[in-house]
Design a protein around this motif. Structure first.
Motif, short mmCIF file in Angstrom:
data_model
loop_
_atom_site.label_atom_id
_atom_site.label_comp_id
_atom_site.label_asym_id
_atom_site.label_seq_id
_atom_site.Cartn_x
_atom_site.Cartn_y
_atom_site.Cartn_z
N TRP A 26 -0.49 -2.34 -10.19
CA TRP A 26 -1.33 -1.44 -9.40
C TRP A 26 -2.78 -1.81 -9.64
CZ3 TRP A 26 0.82 1.37 -5.78
CH2 TRP A 26 2.17 1.75 -5.91
N VAL A 27 -3.55 -1.83 -8.57
CA VAL A 27 -4.95 -2.23 -8.65
C VAL A 27 -5.85 -1.01 -8.55
CG1 VAL A 27 -6.78 -3.55 -7.51
CG2 VAL A 27 -4.44 -4.43 -7.57
N ASN A 28 -6.83 -0.93 -9.41
CA ASN A 28 -7.83 0.13 -9.25
C ASN A 28 -9.17 -0.38 -9.74
OD1 ASN A 28 -7.34 0.16 -12.01
ND2 ASN A 28 -6.06 1.98 -11.85
N LYS A 39 -1.16 8.32 -19.21
CA LYS A 39 -2.42 8.39 -19.96
C LYS A 39 -3.52 8.98 -19.10
CE LYS A 39 -1.45 4.33 -22.78
NZ LYS A 39 -0.28 3.78 -22.07
N THR A 40 -4.41 9.70 -19.73
CA THR A 40 -5.56 10.25 -19.01
C THR A 40 -6.41 9.09 -18.51
OG1 THR A 40 -5.55 12.05 -20.58
CG2 THR A 40 -7.46 11.88 -19.15
N GLN A 41 -6.78 9.15 -17.23
CA GLN A 41 -7.58 8.08 -16.67
C GLN A 41 -8.88 8.67 -16.15
OE1 GLN A 41 -5.82 5.07 -14.51
NE2 GLN A 41 -3.84 5.21 -15.52
N ALA A 68 -10.94 7.88 -13.90
CA ALA A 68 -11.19 7.95 -12.47
C ALA A 68 -10.04 8.61 -11.70
CB ALA A 68 -11.46 6.55 -11.93
N ALA A 74 1.98 6.55 -7.26
CA ALA A 74 1.69 5.16 -7.64
C ALA A 74 1.89 4.93 -9.14
CB ALA A 74 0.29 4.77 -7.16
N LEU A 75 0.83 4.48 -9.83
CA LEU A 75 0.94 4.17 -11.26
C LEU A 75 1.42 5.37 -12.07
CD1 LEU A 75 0.30 2.13 -13.59
CD2 LEU A 75 -1.98 3.15 -13.68
N GLY A 132 -6.26 3.89 -19.24
CA GLY A 132 -5.18 3.12 -19.83
C GLY A 132 -4.81 1.83 -19.14
N HIS A 133 -5.23 1.68 -17.89
CA HIS A 133 -4.82 0.51 -17.13
C HIS A 133 -5.37 -0.80 -17.72
CE1 HIS A 133 -4.69 -2.02 -13.46
NE2 HIS A 133 -5.91 -2.33 -13.79
N GLN A 190 -12.76 1.42 -9.29
CA GLN A 190 -12.91 2.56 -10.18
C GLN A 190 -12.91 2.09 -11.63
OE1 GLN A 190 -13.66 5.44 -9.20
NE2 GLN A 190 -12.76 5.90 -7.22
N PRO A 215 -6.45 6.32 -10.13
CA PRO A 215 -7.62 5.80 -9.40
C PRO A 215 -7.17 5.14 -8.10
CG PRO A 215 -7.85 5.33 -11.71
CD PRO A 215 -6.49 5.93 -11.55
N VAL A 216 -7.83 5.49 -7.02
CA VAL A 216 -7.41 5.02 -5.70
C VAL A 216 -7.94 3.62 -5.42
CG1 VAL A 216 -7.21 7.37 -4.83
CG2 VAL A 216 -9.34 6.11 -4.50
N ALA A 217 -7.29 2.93 -4.50
CA ALA A 217 -7.70 1.56 -4.18
C ALA A 217 -7.35 1.22 -2.74
CB ALA A 217 -7.03 0.56 -5.14
N GLY A 218 -7.92 1.99 -1.83
CA GLY A 218 -7.68 1.69 -0.42
C GLY A 218 -8.51 0.51 0.04
N ILE A 270 -4.88 6.40 -1.52
CA ILE A 270 -4.20 5.16 -1.14
C ILE A 270 -4.23 4.24 -2.36
CG2 ILE A 270 -4.30 3.11 0.35
CD1 ILE A 270 -5.61 4.82 2.50
N TRP A 271 -3.10 3.64 -2.65
CA TRP A 271 -3.00 2.76 -3.82
C TRP A 271 -2.46 1.42 -3.41
CZ3 TRP A 271 -1.26 7.76 -3.40
CH2 TRP A 271 -2.01 8.71 -4.10
N LYS A 272 -2.95 0.39 -4.09
CA LYS A 272 -2.60 -0.99 -3.76
C LYS A 272 -1.88 -1.62 -4.93
CE LYS A 272 -6.28 -3.60 -3.27
NZ LYS A 272 -7.42 -4.18 -2.54
N LYS A 273 -0.71 -2.18 -4.64
CA LYS A 273 0.02 -2.92 -5.67
C LYS A 273 0.01 -4.38 -5.29
CE LYS A 273 3.94 -2.16 -8.63
NZ LYS A 273 5.23 -1.50 -8.81
N TYR A 279 0.84 -1.20 0.00
CA TYR A 279 0.00 0.00 0.00
C TYR A 279 0.87 1.24 0.00
CZ TYR A 279 -4.35 -2.48 0.94
OH TYR A 279 -5.45 -3.29 0.84
N GLU A 280 0.57 2.14 -0.94
CA GLU A 280 1.21 3.46 -0.94
C GLU A 280 0.16 4.45 -0.44
OE1 GLU A 280 3.13 4.63 -4.58
OE2 GLU A 280 2.84 6.76 -4.16
#
Lengths: 151, 79
Positions: free
Chosen positions: A133-135, B44-46, B48, B9-10, A147-148, A138, B75-78, A120-123, A48-49
């Motif tokens: 990286w997970v999103n 890249k534009t995202q 979210a 992050a990304l 782009g993900h 969203q 995009p966040v992922a808590g 907060i970001w999750k890898k 987690y970042e």
């Protein structure tokens, strides 16, 4: 502190104790655990970042909103930062209230807001050596418009 | 005007750096992101993505001022 970020293991008993109150007849908690799979991939560990200055400010705001919206007495949330292993607690929300309805509602409100509003970001590190990286929440909302890509 | 940009992050991996200072003609947060995306091909534009200005969550149409610090959040992922 109603919202905090921790780099060490979350002490569940201490979190529960922090919202204990003789006026309360209900206690509701949510624990988010590191699970061993996501979208078909075998997960080995998570990272987690957290951008703390904003996460702490926005986290405190979420707790304050829950206290305004629901008839609860106490609420707290602790989120982990750094490298986590399978089964570790990534996040905990504890709520106490006079009655259970408000406690359930507030707990749900807090965890949902924490997942979508905090920086907060999750890898995920997969068993096959790849990490990503997970999103996903969203992603689903955006229909993967950005782009993900999932490997 | 000068604007300090930070990536997380990304976005940090896509930009290839955590922060940089940009000298540009000014505009909105969205215009700044587009400018940065043009100079970092992987960025890249995202849909979210979120933006913060001076440590406050902000709207993409926020007009930036000189010396603002702009944070680009993928995009966040808590939780």
């Amino acid at each position: 502190m109603s919202f905090s970020v921790s780099t060490s293991a979350i002490d569940v008993a201490a979190a529960r104790q922090a919202v204990a109150d003789p006026h309360c007849g209900a206690f509701v908690a949510f624990e988010g655990w590191v699970r061993n799979h996501n979208e078909g991939q075998a997960v080995e560990r998570l990272e987690y970042e957290v951008y703390r200055p904003l996460a702490e400010k926005e986290g405190a705001r979420i707790i304050a909103e829950a206290r305004t919206r629901f008839a609860i007495s106490h609420a707290l949330c602790i989120h982990r930062e750094g490298l986590l292993e399978l089964g570790d607690i990534a996040v905990i929300v504890c709520v106490s209230a006079a009655h259970r309805g408000a406690a359930f509602d507030a707990c749900r409100y807090i965890i949902d807001a924490v997942k979508t509003r905090l920086p907060i970001w999750k890898k995920e590190h997969y068993l096959n050596g790849v990490s990503e990286w997970v999103n996903c929440e969203q992603c689903a909302a955006a229909g993967h418009a950005h782009g993900h890509q999932h490997e | 005007m000068k604007t300090r940009v930070r990536y997380f992050a990304l976005f940090r991996e896509q930009a290839g750096c955590g922060s940089e200072t940009v000298d540009w003609s000014g505009g909105t947060a969205a215009e700044l992101f587009a400018l940065m995306a043009a100079s970092h091909p992987l960025l890249k534009t995202q849909a979210a993505a979120l933006v913060a200005v001076n440590d406050e969550m902000s709207a993409w149409d926020t007009v930036l001022s000189d010396d603002d610090e702009v944070l680009f959040f993928p995009p966040v992922a808590g939780g």
